[in-house]
Motif scaffolding. Sequence first.
Motif, PDB file in Angstrom:
ATOM      1  N   LYS A  51       0.788  -1.232   0.000  1.00 49.18           N
ATOM      2  CA  LYS A  51       0.000   0.000   0.000  1.00 49.18           C
ATOM      3  C   LYS A  51       0.824   1.288   0.000  1.00 49.18           C
ATOM      4  N   TYR A  52       2.106   1.209   0.315  1.00 49.35           N
ATOM      5  CA  TYR A  52       2.847   2.451   0.568  1.00 49.35           C
ATOM      6  C   TYR A  52       4.131   2.582  -0.266  1.00 49.35           C
ATOM      7  N   PRO A  53       4.057   2.368  -1.562  1.00 46.43           N
ATOM      8  CA  PRO A  53       5.290   2.385  -2.371  1.00 46.43           C
ATOM      9  C   PRO A  53       6.018   3.730  -2.384  1.00 46.43           C
ATOM     10  N   LYS A  54       5.285   4.843  -2.471  1.00 48.90           N
ATOM     11  CA  LYS A  54       5.934   6.158  -2.496  1.00 48.90           C
ATOM     12  C   LYS A  54       6.539   6.507  -1.135  1.00 48.90           C
ATOM     13  N   SER A  55       5.813   6.166  -0.083  1.00 50.54           N
ATOM     14  CA  SER A  55       6.326   6.437   1.265  1.00 50.54           C
ATOM     15  C   SER A  55       7.596   5.638   1.530  1.00 50.54           C
ATOM     16  N   LEU A  56       7.600   4.387   1.080  1.00 49.81           N
ATOM     17  CA  LEU A  56       8.791   3.570   1.277  1.00 49.81           C
ATOM     18  C   LEU A  56       9.943   4.075   0.419  1.00 49.81           C
ATOM     19  N   ALA A  57       9.637   4.545  -0.778  1.00 48.32           N
ATOM     20  CA  ALA A  57      10.682   5.081  -1.668  1.00 48.32           C
ATOM     21  C   ALA A  57      11.384   6.268  -1.026  1.00 48.32           C
ATOM     22  N   THR A  58      10.616   7.220  -0.492  1.00 47.79           N
ATOM     23  CA  THR A  58      11.239   8.380   0.158  1.00 47.79           C
ATOM     24  C   THR A  58      11.997   7.955   1.414  1.00 47.79           C
ATOM     25  N   THR A  59      11.460   6.958   2.117  1.00 49.09           N
ATOM     26  CA  THR A  59      12.131   6.460   3.322  1.00 49.09           C
ATOM     27  C   THR A  59      13.487   5.860   2.985  1.00 49.09           C
ATOM     28  N   ILE A  60      13.561   5.092   1.907  1.00 45.27           N
ATOM     29  CA  ILE A  60      14.831   4.483   1.501  1.00 45.27           C
ATOM     30  C   ILE A  60      15.869   5.575   1.222  1.00 45.27           C
ATOM     31  N   ILE A  61      15.457   6.573   0.457  1.00 43.72           N
ATOM     32  CA  ILE A  61      16.393   7.647   0.082  1.00 43.72           C
ATOM     33  C   ILE A  61      16.886   8.389   1.316  1.00 43.72           C
ATOM     34  N   GLU A  62      15.936   8.847   2.144  1.00 44.65           N
ATOM     35  CA  GLU A  62      16.319   9.629   3.314  1.00 44.65           C
ATOM     36  C   GLU A  62      17.096   8.784   4.323  1.00 44.65           C
ATOM     37  N   MET A  63      16.697   7.533   4.476  1.00 41.53           N
ATOM     38  CA  MET A  63      17.383   6.650   5.410  1.00 41.53           C
ATOM     39  C   MET A  63      18.825   6.402   4.968  1.00 41.53           C
ATOM     40  N   ALA A  64      19.019   6.221   3.686  1.00 45.93           N
ATOM     41  CA  ALA A  64      20.375   6.023   3.161  1.00 45.93           C
ATOM     42  C   ALA A  64      21.254   7.212   3.507  1.00 45.93           C
ATOM     43  N   HIS A  65      20.693   8.410   3.375  1.00 50.10           N
ATOM     44  CA  HIS A  65      21.461   9.621   3.674  1.00 50.10           C
ATOM     45  C   HIS A  65      21.702   9.804   5.164  1.00 50.10           C
ATOM     46  N   PHE A  66      20.638   9.609   5.960  1.00 51.55           N
ATOM     47  CA  PHE A  66      20.789   9.788   7.403  1.00 51.55           C
ATOM     48  C   PHE A  66      21.793   8.791   7.990  1.00 51.55           C
ATOM     49  N   GLN A  67      21.687   7.539   7.582  1.00 54.26           N
ATOM     50  CA  GLN A  67      22.585   6.535   8.131  1.00 54.26           C
ATOM     51  C   GLN A  67      24.037   6.807   7.728  1.00 54.26           C
ATOM     52  N   ASN A  68      24.228   7.275   6.502  1.00 50.22           N
ATOM     53  CA  ASN A  68      25.571   7.649   6.060  1.00 50.22           C
ATOM     54  C   ASN A  68      26.103   8.815   6.889  1.00 50.22           C
ATOM     55  N   ILE A 106      25.202  -0.566   5.664  1.00 44.55           N
ATOM     56  CA  ILE A 106      24.018   0.270   5.445  1.00 44.55           C
ATOM     57  C   ILE A 106      23.165  -0.335   4.336  1.00 44.55           C
ATOM     58  N   ILE A 107      23.822  -0.799   3.295  1.00 46.01           N
ATOM     59  CA  ILE A 107      23.102  -1.448   2.190  1.00 46.01           C
ATOM     60  C   ILE A 107      22.343  -2.668   2.691  1.00 46.01           C
ATOM     61  N   ALA A 108      23.014  -3.492   3.504  1.00 49.25           N
ATOM     62  CA  ALA A 108      22.375  -4.696   4.049  1.00 49.25           C
ATOM     63  C   ALA A 108      21.188  -4.322   4.935  1.00 49.25           C
ATOM     64  N   PHE A 109      21.337  -3.282   5.740  1.00 47.13           N
ATOM     65  CA  PHE A 109      20.255  -2.811   6.614  1.00 47.13           C
ATOM     66  C   PHE A 109      19.054  -2.366   5.784  1.00 47.13           C
ATOM     67  N   LEU A 110      19.307  -1.591   4.726  1.00 45.49           N
ATOM     68  CA  LEU A 110      18.217  -1.099   3.891  1.00 45.49           C
ATOM     69  C   LEU A 110      17.524  -2.238   3.145  1.00 45.49           C
ATOM     70  N   GLU A 111      18.299  -3.191   2.689  1.00 50.34           N
ATOM     71  CA  GLU A 111      17.700  -4.356   2.028  1.00 50.34           C
ATOM     72  C   GLU A 111      16.785  -5.093   2.996  1.00 50.34           C
TER      73      GLU A 111
END
Length: 225
Positions: A172-189, A210-215
């Motif tokens: 149900k939440y593809p766009k929300s997850l997409a933005t979360t992936i992007i922002e999470m990648a940046h924040f974690q870095n 970080i890649i493994a965490f996001l996957e």
Amino acid sequence: MKLHVQIKMNEELYLRNPEGSELGKKIIQYSIQMIHKNGFEAFTFKKLAEEINSTEASVYRYFENKHRLLIYIVAWYWSWLEFQISYETNNITDPTIKLMKIIKLLASTVEDDDTTIYINESLLHQIVISEGSKVYLTNHVGEDNKHHFFKPYKQLCASIGAVISEYNSAYKYPKSLATTIIEMAHFQNYFMVNLPLLTDFGENKNEAEIIAFLENLVFSSIQKP
């Protein structure tokens, strides 16, 4: 294989197209270098003019203010990244592999693309990580949005969301997850490097973790019943 990338920018972001002159390209090139080195708060058109041996008035002929310039370079990065994702996943049919490729691109160190001579994507990536949210965390975000300044970011999120839906059309939440992936990648870095106690990656400082965490985060969320 190197591909020449030509990105069309929103004309309302600038007063004069910086790609149309050597001075304009210099403004973009040195802005990226200076913002990366000293931060956006310390960056001024006066300092930029001194760095490129020009005048402050000349810089203002291209951009109304430094915030518009920041939006310009961040939007350019989003368009460039969407192109990279499109190119890297073009011949991949398996959505699982597509998503893994996308996550890796989002969370990995960016190398400078030497086909874009006046833009250092490696430095720009670091600016997007540390300064990118400043383009929309403003009290005039609504007005900027009316001018479609954030369209490249929205298009990137839509592209990633489409792959998520391809993997699981019932999610149900593809766009929300997409933005979360992007922002999470940046924040974690950012946290890994600057505030290591806020992550599990501060000790090793290994972006592969970080890649493994996001996957794990993504595929746990969208797994099919």
